[in-house]
Scaffold this motif. Structure first.
Motif, short mmCIF file in Angstrom:
data_model
loop_
_atom_site.label_atom_id
_atom_site.label_comp_id
_atom_site.label_asym_id
_atom_site.label_seq_id
_atom_site.Cartn_x
_atom_site.Cartn_y
_atom_site.Cartn_z
N UNK A 85 -14.70 -25.80 -17.31
CA UNK A 85 -15.49 -25.77 -16.08
C UNK A 85 -14.64 -26.18 -14.87
N UNK A 86 -13.74 -27.12 -15.08
CA UNK A 86 -12.87 -27.53 -13.98
C UNK A 86 -11.93 -26.40 -13.57
N UNK A 87 -11.35 -25.71 -14.54
CA UNK A 87 -10.45 -24.59 -14.23
C UNK A 87 -11.20 -23.47 -13.55
N UNK A 88 -12.41 -23.18 -14.02
CA UNK A 88 -13.18 -22.10 -13.40
C UNK A 88 -13.55 -22.44 -11.96
N UNK A 89 -13.72 -23.72 -11.70
CA UNK A 89 -14.02 -24.14 -10.33
C UNK A 89 -12.76 -24.12 -9.46
N UNK A 90 -11.63 -24.60 -10.02
CA UNK A 90 -10.39 -24.66 -9.24
C UNK A 90 -9.83 -23.27 -8.94
N UNK A 91 -10.01 -22.34 -9.88
CA UNK A 91 -9.44 -21.00 -9.72
C UNK A 91 -10.45 -19.97 -9.23
N UNK A 92 -11.61 -20.42 -8.78
CA UNK A 92 -12.65 -19.48 -8.33
C UNK A 92 -12.13 -18.63 -7.17
N UNK A 93 -12.42 -17.33 -7.17
CA UNK A 93 -11.95 -16.45 -6.08
C UNK A 93 -12.51 -16.89 -4.74
N UNK A 94 -11.68 -16.84 -3.74
CA UNK A 94 -12.11 -17.24 -2.39
C UNK A 94 -12.36 -16.06 -1.48
N UNK A 95 -12.19 -14.85 -1.99
CA UNK A 95 -12.41 -13.65 -1.19
C UNK A 95 -13.19 -12.63 -2.01
N UNK A 96 -13.68 -11.62 -1.33
CA UNK A 96 -14.45 -10.58 -1.99
C UNK A 96 -13.55 -9.76 -2.92
N UNK A 97 -14.01 -9.55 -4.15
CA UNK A 97 -13.22 -8.82 -5.14
C UNK A 97 -13.39 -7.31 -5.03
N UNK A 157 -13.05 -9.86 -12.38
CA UNK A 157 -12.25 -11.07 -12.17
C UNK A 157 -11.41 -11.43 -13.37
N UNK A 158 -11.81 -10.96 -14.55
CA UNK A 158 -11.06 -11.28 -15.77
C UNK A 158 -9.66 -10.68 -15.76
N UNK A 159 -9.44 -9.65 -14.92
CA UNK A 159 -8.14 -8.98 -14.87
C UNK A 159 -7.33 -9.37 -13.63
N UNK A 160 -7.81 -10.33 -12.86
CA UNK A 160 -7.06 -10.79 -11.70
C UNK A 160 -6.04 -11.83 -12.13
N UNK A 161 -4.82 -11.70 -11.63
CA UNK A 161 -3.75 -12.64 -12.00
C UNK A 161 -3.32 -13.45 -10.79
N UNK A 162 -3.44 -14.78 -10.90
CA UNK A 162 -2.92 -15.69 -9.90
C UNK A 162 -1.77 -16.51 -10.47
N UNK A 163 -1.99 -17.03 -11.67
CA UNK A 163 -0.97 -17.77 -12.40
C UNK A 163 -1.30 -17.71 -13.88
N UNK A 164 -0.41 -18.19 -14.72
CA UNK A 164 -0.58 -18.05 -16.17
C UNK A 164 -1.82 -18.77 -16.68
N UNK A 165 -2.09 -19.99 -16.19
CA UNK A 165 -3.25 -20.75 -16.66
C UNK A 165 -4.54 -20.11 -16.22
N UNK A 166 -4.60 -19.66 -14.96
CA UNK A 166 -5.81 -18.99 -14.46
C UNK A 166 -6.09 -17.71 -15.22
N UNK A 167 -5.04 -16.94 -15.51
CA UNK A 167 -5.22 -15.68 -16.23
C UNK A 167 -5.77 -15.92 -17.64
N UNK A 168 -5.25 -16.95 -18.31
CA UNK A 168 -5.72 -17.26 -19.66
C UNK A 168 -7.17 -17.73 -19.66
N UNK A 169 -7.54 -18.52 -18.64
CA UNK A 169 -8.92 -19.02 -18.57
C UNK A 169 -9.90 -17.92 -18.20
N UNK A 170 -9.54 -17.10 -17.21
CA UNK A 170 -10.46 -16.06 -16.75
C UNK A 170 -10.67 -14.97 -17.80
#
Length: 211
Positions: A76-88, A93-106
């Motif tokens: 829940x913390x990762x989903x909150x920290x990595x939540x998208x800040x702009x319109x997709x 969202x599962x295929x958006x890559x920001x960093x390795x940890x975010x990609x694995x969580x999403x």
């Protein structure tokens, strides 16, 4: 056994083509590793954005923050920290890559809009205990090694493949010398491959006529 392996390897790599192939594979491995490292990308709202070495440092910093046993609270913390800040714009969202940890969580815990999909760790992984941390470096290396070993396996197979000598029309193929069969089939074609016995092992009558 060791001598046999050494002899076979020496026979393979004594060929010029094998040495050229081996050098090509080593260059391919180096180029692949360099390309993977240079093309690496990572982004985090707090750590910033970077590629290459900077991306590795960002991924390590993020992984250190969540390192340890994966729990529902961390999800829940990762989903909150990595939540998208702009319109997709309709992107998953599962295929958006920001960093390795975010990609694995999403890829496991995100819905289409980047929000938590409600799944728990046990829902995704069962009763298995999952440890998280920085593994992207080893993961990229293992993928590259699979490609390199696959290319090396094809090269060794090609080098070990026997080269068959083609026989001229009407001659007895080398693999049929010494062939004795209990059956004999005549053919109207003097060059037919079915007439092994008459051409490769002529009868005494035929031999006397030739003399």
């Amino acid at each position: 056994m060791k001598k046999l392996i050494y002899f076979e390897l020496r026979k393979i790599f004594s060929k010029r083509l094998s040495m050229v192939t081996l050098i090509g594979i080593l260059l391919f491995s180096a180029l692949l590793s360099f390309s993977t490292y240079q093309n690496k990308y990572a982004f985090d709202q707090n750590a910033g954005e970077g590629s290459g070495k900077a991306a590795v440092e960002i991924d390590k910093e993020i992984a250190a923050k969540y390192e340890g046993i994966l729990t529902d609270e961390k999800v829940r913390q990762m989903m909150s920290d990595f939540a998208p800040t702009s319109d997709l714009h309709g992107l998953n969202a599962a295929y958006i890559y920001q960093n390795a940890m975010q990609s694995a969580a999403f890829s496991r815990f995100s819905d289409l809009n980047g929000n938590w999909n409600g799944l728990s760790v046990s829902d995704v992984f069962g009763n298995e205990e999952i440890k998280i941390g920085y593994v992207d470096g080893w993961l990229s290396t293992s993928r590259n090694m699979v490609r390199v070993f696959t290319a090396l396996a094809f090269a060794v197979r090609s080098a070990c493949r026997p080269h068959r000598r083609r026989s001229s029309p009407g001659s007895c193929p080398p693999q049929f010398f010494g062939f004795h069969s209990s059956w004999h089939r005549q053919s109207s074609d003097p060059h037919s491959p079915l007439d092994f016995r008459a051409r490769c092992h002529p009868s005494p009558e035929i031999s006397r006529k030739r003399k």
